[in-house]
Design a protein around this motif. Structure first.
Motif, mmCIF file in Angstrom:
data_model
loop_
_atom_site.group_PDB
_atom_site.id
_atom_site.type_symbol
_atom_site.label_atom_id
_atom_site.label_comp_id
_atom_site.label_asym_id
_atom_site.label_seq_id
_atom_site.Cartn_x
_atom_site.Cartn_y
_atom_site.Cartn_z
ATOM 1 N N GLY A 80 27.052 -13.520 -32.284
ATOM 2 C CA GLY A 80 27.288 -13.278 -30.642
ATOM 3 C C GLY A 80 27.859 -11.954 -30.365
ATOM 4 N N LEU A 81 28.102 -10.945 -31.557
ATOM 5 C CA LEU A 81 28.380 -9.750 -31.184
ATOM 6 C C LEU A 81 27.324 -8.821 -30.857
ATOM 7 C CD1 LEU A 81 30.341 -9.076 -34.747
ATOM 8 C CD2 LEU A 81 31.120 -9.690 -32.507
ATOM 9 N N ARG A 82 27.788 -7.897 -29.689
ATOM 10 C CA ARG A 82 26.743 -7.102 -28.809
ATOM 11 C C ARG A 82 26.937 -5.644 -29.428
ATOM 12 N NH1 ARG A 82 29.468 -10.378 -26.348
ATOM 13 N NH2 ARG A 82 30.515 -9.196 -25.237
ATOM 14 N N ALA A 83 25.600 -5.197 -29.608
ATOM 15 C CA ALA A 83 25.757 -3.879 -30.149
ATOM 16 C C ALA A 83 24.504 -3.197 -29.696
ATOM 17 C CB ALA A 83 25.745 -3.669 -31.565
ATOM 18 N N ASP A 84 24.538 -2.008 -29.523
ATOM 19 C CA ASP A 84 23.513 -1.127 -28.988
ATOM 20 C C ASP A 84 22.660 -0.539 -30.296
ATOM 21 O OD1 ASP A 84 23.734 1.431 -26.366
ATOM 22 O OD2 ASP A 84 23.007 -0.463 -26.326
ATOM 23 N N ALA A 85 21.245 -0.628 -30.151
ATOM 24 C CA ALA A 85 20.532 0.052 -31.065
ATOM 25 C C ALA A 85 20.920 1.769 -31.576
ATOM 26 C CB ALA A 85 19.145 0.182 -30.959
ATOM 27 N N GLY A 86 21.471 2.240 -30.604
ATOM 28 C CA GLY A 86 22.006 3.596 -30.792
ATOM 29 C C GLY A 86 23.087 3.673 -31.594
ATOM 30 N N ASP A 87 23.758 2.701 -31.670
ATOM 31 C CA ASP A 87 25.074 2.626 -32.818
ATOM 32 C C ASP A 87 24.872 1.859 -33.764
ATOM 33 O OD1 ASP A 87 26.852 3.615 -31.005
ATOM 34 O OD2 ASP A 87 27.054 1.796 -29.761
ATOM 35 N N ALA A 88 23.417 1.759 -34.292
ATOM 36 C CA ALA A 88 22.901 1.032 -35.393
ATOM 37 C C ALA A 88 22.368 2.229 -36.474
ATOM 38 C CB ALA A 88 22.210 -0.021 -35.478
ATOM 39 N N ARG A 89 22.965 2.584 -37.390
ATOM 40 C CA ARG A 89 22.268 3.618 -38.360
ATOM 41 C C ARG A 89 21.726 2.792 -39.661
ATOM 42 N NH1 ARG A 89 23.580 5.670 -34.522
ATOM 43 N NH2 ARG A 89 25.222 7.353 -34.104
ATOM 44 N N VAL A 90 20.486 3.362 -39.783
ATOM 45 C CA VAL A 90 19.625 2.746 -41.043
ATOM 46 C C VAL A 90 20.228 3.624 -42.020
ATOM 47 C CG1 VAL A 90 17.520 2.256 -42.014
ATOM 48 C CG2 VAL A 90 17.959 1.739 -39.546
ATOM 49 N N LEU A 91 20.554 3.377 -42.952
ATOM 50 C CA LEU A 91 21.078 4.050 -44.234
ATOM 51 C C LEU A 91 20.140 4.260 -45.400
ATOM 52 C CD1 LEU A 91 24.954 3.118 -44.366
ATOM 53 C CD2 LEU A 91 23.748 4.605 -43.018
ATOM 54 N N ALA A 92 19.214 3.048 -45.666
ATOM 55 C CA ALA A 92 18.329 3.122 -46.691
ATOM 56 C C ALA A 92 17.280 1.958 -46.659
ATOM 57 C CB ALA A 92 19.322 3.077 -48.082
ATOM 58 N N LEU A 93 16.265 2.077 -47.257
ATOM 59 C CA LEU A 93 15.541 0.792 -47.309
ATOM 60 C C LEU A 93 15.588 0.654 -48.814
ATOM 61 C CD1 LEU A 93 12.302 2.027 -45.500
ATOM 62 C CD2 LEU A 93 14.213 0.840 -44.709
ATOM 63 N N LEU A 94 15.862 -0.779 -48.757
ATOM 64 C CA LEU A 94 15.845 -1.429 -50.375
ATOM 65 C C LEU A 94 14.662 -2.396 -50.452
ATOM 66 C CD1 LEU A 94 19.638 -2.400 -49.392
ATOM 67 C CD2 LEU A 94 18.811 -0.370 -50.580
ATOM 68 N N MET A 95 14.052 -2.272 -51.729
ATOM 69 C CA MET A 95 13.113 -3.207 -52.266
ATOM 70 C C MET A 95 13.358 -3.758 -53.238
ATOM 71 S SD MET A 95 9.065 -2.538 -52.429
ATOM 72 C CE MET A 95 9.024 -1.493 -54.148
ATOM 73 N N ASP A 96 13.358 -5.195 -53.401
ATOM 74 C CA ASP A 96 13.550 -6.121 -54.564
ATOM 75 C C ASP A 96 12.427 -7.160 -54.488
ATOM 76 O OD1 ASP A 96 14.222 -7.985 -52.618
ATOM 77 O OD2 ASP A 96 16.267 -8.306 -53.580
ATOM 78 N N SER A 97 12.645 -8.299 -55.452
ATOM 79 C CA SER A 97 11.256 -9.000 -55.453
ATOM 80 C C SER A 97 12.195 -10.398 -55.361
ATOM 81 C CB SER A 97 10.572 -8.973 -56.663
ATOM 82 O OG SER A 97 9.703 -9.797 -56.727
ATOM 83 N N ALA A 98 11.688 -11.320 -54.515
ATOM 84 C CA ALA A 98 12.235 -12.647 -54.580
ATOM 85 C C ALA A 98 10.997 -13.458 -54.847
ATOM 86 C CB ALA A 98 12.767 -12.741 -52.933
ATOM 87 N N HIS A 99 11.091 -14.388 -56.010
ATOM 88 C CA HIS A 99 10.157 -15.160 -56.014
ATOM 89 C C HIS A 99 8.900 -14.697 -56.210
ATOM 90 C CE1 HIS A 99 13.296 -18.343 -55.671
ATOM 91 N NE2 HIS A 99 13.637 -17.706 -54.589
ATOM 92 N N GLY A 100 8.619 -13.398 -56.823
ATOM 93 C CA GLY A 100 7.460 -12.657 -56.584
ATOM 94 C C GLY A 100 6.970 -12.057 -55.596
ATOM 95 N N ILE A 101 7.934 -12.086 -54.290
ATOM 96 C CA ILE A 101 7.231 -11.305 -53.056
ATOM 97 C C ILE A 101 8.187 -10.272 -52.947
ATOM 98 C CG2 ILE A 101 7.008 -11.632 -50.602
ATOM 99 C CD1 ILE A 101 6.983 -14.759 -51.280
ATOM 100 N N PRO A 102 7.536 -9.095 -52.822
ATOM 101 C CA PRO A 102 8.452 -8.024 -52.242
ATOM 102 C C PRO A 102 9.197 -8.030 -51.035
ATOM 103 C CG PRO A 102 6.246 -7.214 -52.824
ATOM 104 C CD PRO A 102 6.272 -8.593 -52.544
ATOM 105 N N ARG A 103 10.503 -7.809 -51.116
ATOM 106 C CA ARG A 103 11.323 -7.916 -50.018
ATOM 107 C C ARG A 103 11.944 -6.522 -49.873
ATOM 108 N NH1 ARG A 103 15.878 -12.424 -51.065
ATOM 109 N NH2 ARG A 103 16.070 -10.848 -52.973
ATOM 110 N N VAL A 104 11.740 -5.873 -48.325
ATOM 111 C CA VAL A 104 12.287 -4.948 -47.972
ATOM 112 C C VAL A 104 13.405 -4.837 -47.013
ATOM 113 C CG1 VAL A 104 11.818 -2.698 -46.968
ATOM 114 C CG2 VAL A 104 10.041 -3.558 -48.177
ATOM 115 N N THR A 105 14.475 -4.546 -47.287
ATOM 116 C CA THR A 105 15.835 -4.992 -46.601
ATOM 117 C C THR A 105 16.260 -3.477 -46.124
ATOM 118 O OG1 THR A 105 16.467 -7.100 -47.641
ATOM 119 C CG2 THR A 105 18.065 -5.871 -46.329
ATOM 120 N N ALA A 106 16.527 -3.322 -44.520
ATOM 121 C CA ALA A 106 17.099 -2.128 -44.310
ATOM 122 C C ALA A 106 18.503 -2.299 -44.172
ATOM 123 C CB ALA A 106 16.528 -1.690 -42.805
#
Length: 168
Positions: A80-106
């Motif tokens: 329920g928190l409201r934010a603007d995309a302009g106030d969101a900073r993508v710091l890194a892309l993280l890649m791991d593997s979940a059950h053999g599937i690549p997972r990319v999390t910003a």
């Protein structure tokens, strides 16, 4: 016969055509993990009924949606928190593997928001709580732990492996 002239660096290629190879087979998951703090510097975590772990707000991107936009949408949908995309900073892309599937999390840090957290998806999250970074609850959802370690490096020991690609 003369050789074609070489294009100058930066010169636009006119009338370029682009094509896809067809619908790709599903191969990876992409999403955003959202680190948001209150005025006291505590981070918001939710207890996941489904996974029996604490996790940050976040989730998968919708088609055509960037990571910052996914982060603020998921933050609103889940808490329920409201934010603007302009106030969101993508710091890194993280890649791991979940059950053999690549997972990319910003790893996304939301710097400003409005409202108070509430449970908006009770089938997924039982409760939202603010937690001091020095006393995080256990267990943490692995992608959330990687996001926390990106925003506040060195606070968590013994993390599972992840490929980290800093942005910016």
């Amino acid at each position: 016969m003369t050789a074609p002239s070489a294009r100058q660096e930066g010169e636009t290629v006119p009338d370029m055509e682009y094509a896809d190879k067809g619908r790709p087979s599903p191969h990876a998951l992409t999403g955003a993990g959202v680190a948001v703090t209150d005025a006291a510097g505590r981070v918001l975590l939710g207890w996941s009924v489904k996974r029996a772990v604490w996790e940050l707000p976040g989730g998968k991107n919708d088609a055509g949606e960037g990571f910052a936009e996914a982060a603020v949408r998921e933050l609103a949908e889940e808490t329920g928190l409201r934010a603007d995309a302009g106030d969101a900073r993508v710091l890194a892309l993280l890649m791991d593997s979940a059950h053999g599937i690549p997972r990319v999390t910003a790893a996304v840090r939301v710097l400003a928001y409005e409202g108070e957290p509430s449970v908006c998806e009770p089938e997924l999250i039982d409760r939202w709580e603010w937690h001091d970074l020095a006393a995080l609850p256990r267990p943490l959802f692995t992608p959330s732990a990687h996001v926390l370690d990106t925003v506040w490096p060195g606070r968590l020991a013994g993390l599972p492996p992840v490929h980290r690609y800093p942005v910016g």
